[in-house]
Scaffold this motif. Structure first.
Motif, PDB file in Angstrom:
ATOM      1  N   VAL A 168       0.855  -1.248   0.226  1.00 37.21           N
ATOM      2  CA  VAL A 168      -0.007   0.032  -0.133  1.00 37.21           C
ATOM      3  C   VAL A 168       1.060   1.185   0.120  1.00 37.21           C
ATOM      4  O   VAL A 168       0.613   2.064  -0.717  1.00 37.21           O
ATOM      5  CB  VAL A 168      -1.024   0.012   1.190  1.00 37.21           C
ATOM      6  N   PRO A 169       1.911   1.367   0.749  1.00 34.60           N
ATOM      7  CA  PRO A 169       2.746   2.612   0.741  1.00 34.60           C
ATOM      8  C   PRO A 169       3.317   2.861  -0.784  1.00 34.60           C
ATOM      9  O   PRO A 169       3.580   3.783  -1.235  1.00 34.60           O
ATOM     10  CB  PRO A 169       3.897   2.314   1.697  1.00 34.60           C
ATOM     11  N   ALA A 170       3.844   1.766  -1.309  1.00 33.67           N
ATOM     12  CA  ALA A 170       4.300   1.762  -2.696  1.00 33.67           C
ATOM     13  C   ALA A 170       3.202   2.687  -3.618  1.00 33.67           C
ATOM     14  O   ALA A 170       3.584   3.175  -4.416  1.00 33.67           O
ATOM     15  CB  ALA A 170       4.788   0.663  -3.213  1.00 33.67           C
ATOM     16  N   LEU A 171       1.923   1.883  -3.449  1.00 37.98           N
ATOM     17  CA  LEU A 171       0.866   2.317  -4.329  1.00 37.98           C
ATOM     18  C   LEU A 171       0.442   3.770  -3.874  1.00 37.98           C
ATOM     19  O   LEU A 171       0.496   4.578  -5.267  1.00 37.98           O
ATOM     20  CB  LEU A 171      -0.411   1.506  -4.040  1.00 37.98           C
ATOM     21  N   ALA A 227       9.591   1.083  -5.167  1.00 44.19           N
ATOM     22  CA  ALA A 227       9.126   0.926  -3.827  1.00 44.19           C
ATOM     23  C   ALA A 227       8.751  -0.333  -3.409  1.00 44.19           C
ATOM     24  O   ALA A 227       8.894  -0.550  -2.414  1.00 44.19           O
ATOM     25  CB  ALA A 227       7.915   2.020  -3.798  1.00 44.19           C
ATOM     26  N   SER A 228       8.205  -1.094  -4.295  1.00 43.70           N
ATOM     27  CA  SER A 228       7.863  -2.437  -3.974  1.00 43.70           C
ATOM     28  C   SER A 228       8.912  -3.341  -3.594  1.00 43.70           C
ATOM     29  O   SER A 228       8.751  -4.169  -2.734  1.00 43.70           O
ATOM     30  CB  SER A 228       6.983  -3.076  -5.197  1.00 43.70           C
ATOM     31  N   TRP A 267      18.805 -11.560  -3.316  1.00 44.11           N
ATOM     32  CA  TRP A 267      19.113 -10.304  -3.579  1.00 44.11           C
ATOM     33  C   TRP A 267      19.180 -10.060  -5.203  1.00 44.11           C
ATOM     34  O   TRP A 267      18.965  -9.026  -5.846  1.00 44.11           O
ATOM     35  CB  TRP A 267      20.676  -9.849  -3.240  1.00 44.11           C
ATOM     36  N   GLY A 268      19.529 -11.061  -5.889  1.00 45.38           N
ATOM     37  CA  GLY A 268      19.750 -10.919  -7.413  1.00 45.38           C
ATOM     38  C   GLY A 268      18.332 -10.682  -7.974  1.00 45.38           C
ATOM     39  O   GLY A 268      18.237  -9.909  -8.902  1.00 45.38           O
ATOM     40  N   MET A 269      17.154 -11.398  -7.544  1.00 44.73           N
ATOM     41  CA  MET A 269      16.025 -10.962  -7.852  1.00 44.73           C
ATOM     42  C   MET A 269      15.545  -9.655  -7.582  1.00 44.73           C
ATOM     43  O   MET A 269      15.137  -8.827  -8.415  1.00 44.73           O
ATOM     44  CB  MET A 269      15.235 -12.097  -7.264  1.00 44.73           C
ATOM     45  N   SER A 270      15.724  -9.259  -6.302  1.00 47.20           N
ATOM     46  CA  SER A 270      15.373  -7.899  -6.132  1.00 47.20           C
ATOM     47  C   SER A 270      16.052  -6.899  -7.075  1.00 47.20           C
ATOM     48  O   SER A 270      15.488  -5.648  -7.417  1.00 47.20           O
ATOM     49  CB  SER A 270      15.661  -7.613  -4.642  1.00 47.20           C
ATOM     50  N   LEU A 271      17.427  -6.872  -7.160  1.00 44.99           N
ATOM     51  CA  LEU A 271      18.155  -6.129  -7.837  1.00 44.99           C
ATOM     52  C   LEU A 271      17.633  -6.107  -9.216  1.00 44.99           C
ATOM     53  O   LEU A 271      17.660  -4.692  -9.857  1.00 44.99           O
ATOM     54  CB  LEU A 271      19.680  -6.478  -7.908  1.00 44.99           C
ATOM     55  N   ALA A 272      17.310  -7.343  -9.874  1.00 43.46           N
ATOM     56  CA  ALA A 272      17.021  -7.283 -11.351  1.00 43.46           C
ATOM     57  C   ALA A 272      15.644  -6.448 -11.262  1.00 43.46           C
ATOM     58  O   ALA A 272      15.545  -5.788 -12.313  1.00 43.46           O
ATOM     59  CB  ALA A 272      16.848  -8.660 -11.930  1.00 43.46           C
ATOM     60  N   HIS A 273      14.878  -6.728 -10.528  1.00 44.79           N
ATOM     61  CA  HIS A 273      13.642  -6.070 -10.597  1.00 44.79           C
ATOM     62  C   HIS A 273      13.671  -4.582 -10.473  1.00 44.79           C
ATOM     63  O   HIS A 273      13.052  -3.952 -11.278  1.00 44.79           O
ATOM     64  CB  HIS A 273      12.680  -6.522  -9.672  1.00 44.79           C
ATOM     65  N   ALA A 274      14.596  -4.063  -9.400  1.00 42.38           N
ATOM     66  CA  ALA A 274      14.938  -3.027  -9.569  1.00 42.38           C
ATOM     67  C   ALA A 274      15.567  -2.189 -10.663  1.00 42.38           C
ATOM     68  O   ALA A 274      15.190  -1.003 -10.998  1.00 42.38           O
ATOM     69  CB  ALA A 274      15.618  -2.586  -8.062  1.00 42.38           C
TER      70      ALA A 274
END
Length: 660
Positions: free
Chosen positions: A426-429, A462-463, A493-500
């Motif tokens: 919700v904060p990201a939205l 943000a997500s 970390w790899g997943m998060s960094l790729a999505h970011a």
């Protein structure tokens, strides 16, 4: 002598590849371990012969042996050494030899790293890989021999295409080839699984690191190509939806879908036939790119060759590979029933949604790329499918994908709760809606689509942050957050960094496309033009002599905020061998964006045509691509996902029981 050694090495490589493509299959059918083991020996022999041939051609380029047709056509004694070496793969024949080198390298790596694979399955994988090597070697030896001789040899060569004489283009093709050919391993694993008639979670564990490695290289290759287009071609853009650009983008999309689909196979033993199909399609799209670049059916700065005979050969090979694998898929796939179940609301379902949008977008790009070719081939005239079509498709299909990427990692495996996931995001939205609304308000409602893109980028970034915060329970137990933070795996970390990274790319694309400021004018020395609040003062031009070119270099002093920031020095170059004019843009990156200047033609009376730009946040494109690559490398480095099987007696026993 090097030419003859290289040619002979290719012939030996073909012999070894023919053995490797047939004998292991016979051994697998008979259950003969000795015949199956020939697959391992064959791929190492192929690699040895391929590296010998490639070394011979490299030696010919370095020594400027103009008795070799390929060297005489694509090199020159005045070329810097970097471009003599890159000239080896900067042409049709040499690039195909590089393809074969990487094909055999990956085959040898599978043999080396896959010793814990069942012998029968490994032998089939290596046999399929050897069959691909056979096809490319026949193409080289019969239509594209890089070792043909000239008699008498000329005293000087024609030189490499000046557009390719650039550091970015020296490394762009090898990275793309590593990505294209890396997908051949996923293809070989898929065909071997179809021949064996079984796809297990263990299969997905084996194939996913290879697909991830190929995806990382494709990401780097595409990013380098876009950067080259940005600063070398002088038009201020970075992507034009050129058919050959699309030919690299489609396998990237398919590989991304394959990565996510393989996770579902590994976790839930589901989506088996779909994942096999994606592995086949991803490599088939790589072969399609080879056809487009070398057949002459498209005109592009990326095209290597325009020989229809070669195009027919590649088209036939493409038909055999795609048709044969699809026929095998149609026969075997119905028998691959999933055994795992998952709820409609789950991380697996989010990955399925991810696959739907990635695959649909790849299909749309494929249709948009090939449709004009079919129209022209059937004599119905000429049409152009331009950037607006692809950009509209990207907006429609990638927007919901971005939304899903923000929610998916927050859902539990097998059965999740949407309420919990949305409670976290919700904060990201809220932040995304506020950011988009502020942008619309600041621009008086003139940039609604830009605001949507900006909001989606903020949403994804943000997500990702909130997903990490949720993982370490930052809000619930902040005292122990650091301990949990340290336990996050490299794969996570790899997943998060790729999505970011994807969010950063979207941010760069959105802002730069909407708010780029451009000024085209004729300037005389001493004139000043103001672009986006920056003053560009034209100081004049000066002649420059390079190792194999002459140039006119412009000088622009740029001031902003009351101080001198930099002097941009764009060049208009003329190469001598072959004669060609190229543009070198002058670029100075700032945190807010790039200052960009291009010098054009003389307009008389000491005046010159110039193009001046301020491109806000354009560097975010390549920063995001780098983040995605690092994310992929981090995932590869996680020992749980390394190529091969887990080590340890208990783990091996568990895997054996699971496979049984």
């Amino acid at each position: 002598m090097a030419g003859e050694l290289g040619h002979f090495s290719l012939i030996l490589a073909l012999i070894f590849a023919l053995i490797g493509a047939t004998v292991p299959h016979i051994g697998a059918a008979r259950g003969d371990a000795r015949l199956m083991a020939l697959g391992d020996r064959s791929v190492f022999a192929q690699f040895l012969m391929a590296i010998s041939a490639f070394s011979a051609l490299t030696y010919a380029f370095i020594t400027s042996d103009f008795s070799v047709v390929n060297v005489a056509t694509n090199s020159h004694t005045l070329k810097p050494m970097l471009y003599k070496v890159s000239g080896v793969w900067g042409n049709h024949e040499g690039s195909l030899l590089f393809w074969v080198l990487i094909l055999t390298l990956f085959g040898a790596l599978v043999s080396w790293r896959g010793q814990k694979l069942p012998l029968q399955f490994r032998s089939r994988v290596l046999a399929v890989q050897s069959l691909l090597v056979v096809g490319f070697l026949m193409f080289i030896l019969f239509t594209s021999n890089p070792f043909l001789r000239l008699d008498p040899a000329p005293l000087e060569g024609n030189g490499l295409n000046p557009l390719l004489q650039d550091p970015g283009l020296a490394f762009h093709p090898p990275m793309l080839y590593l990505g294209y050919v890396g997908l051949s391993i996923a293809f070989s694993f898929a065909v071997a699984a179809l021949l064996e008639g079984e796809v297990t979670p263990l299969w997905a564990r084996w194939v996913r690191p290879w697909a991830l490695l190929a995806w990382v290289f494709l990401t780097g290759g595409i990013a380098l190509g876009s950067w080259w287009a940005y600063y070398e071609l002088g038009w201020g853009g970075w992507w034009f939806w050129d058919p050959v650009e699309n030919a690299s983008f489609m396998p990237w999309l398919a590989a991304a879908a394959l990565l996510h689909s393989a996770i579902v196979v590994e976790k839930r033993d589901a989506l088996k036939s779909w994942t096999i199909l994606l592995a086949i399609v991803a490599f088939s799209l790589s072969l399609l790119g080879t056809f487009l670049v070398r057949s002459g059916v498209v005109n592009s700065v990326h095209a290597f060759a325009t020989d229809p005979a070669r195009g027919i050969f590649i088209l036939a090979f493409l038909g055999i590979v795609v048709g044969g694998s699809m026929a095998l898929y149609a026969w075997r796939a119905p028998k691959m029933a999933p055994s795992g179940l998952f709820g409609v609301v789950s991380r697996e379902s989010a990955l399925v949604v991810n696959n739907i949008f990635l695959s649909t977008f790849a299909a749309v790009v494929l249709v948009g790329t090939l449709y004009p070719l079919f129209v022209e081939a059937f004599g119905a005239g000429q049409i152009t499918v331009g950037p607006p079509f692809f950009e509209y498709a990207a907006a429609v299909l990638m927007s919901p994908l971005i939304v899903a990427l923000g929610v998916g990692p927050l859902l539990a495996w097998k059965r999740g709760k949407v309420s919990r996931a949305f409670q976290i995001v919700v904060p990201a939205l809220v932040v995304a809606l506020v950011a988009g609304t502020v942008l619309v308000w600041r621009t008086s409602g003139g940039y609604v689509m830009t605001a949507i893109g900006f909001g989606l980028a903020i949403w994804l970034l943000a997500s990702v942050f909130l997903e990490i915060a949720s993982r370490i329970k930052l809000w619930q137990a902040p005292g122990k957050a650091w301990a949990r933070f340290a336990k996050i795996t490299r794969a996570q970390w790899g997943m998060s960094l790729a999505h970011a990274g994807l969010g950063v790319i979207l941010l760069g694309v959105t802002i730069s496309e909407a708010f780029t400021t451009e000024d085209l004018r004729v300037m005389a020395p001493g004139d000043t033009a103001t672009v986006a609040g920056y003053d560009f003062t034209f100081e004049g031009v000066a002649p420059v002599a390079g190792p194999n070119f002459t140039a006119v270099r412009g000088f622009f002093t740029v001031r902003g905020g009351g101080e001198t920031l930099t002097t941009l020095t764009p060049e208009d170059r003329v190469y001598t061998n072959p004669v060609m004019n190229t543009t070198e843009a002058g670029i100075y990156p700032l945190i807010a964006g790039d200052l960009y200047a291009v010098i054009g033609e003389a307009a008389g009376a000491g005046r010159w045509s110039v193009r001046l730009y301020f491109k806000p946040m354009i560097s975010a494109l390549w920063l995001g691509a780098l983040m995605m690559m690092i994310g992929g490398i981090l995932s590869l480095s996680d020992r749980r996902l390394r190529i091969g099987l887990p080590t340890g007696k208990k783990k091996v026993q568990a895997i054996t029981r699971g496979a049984a």
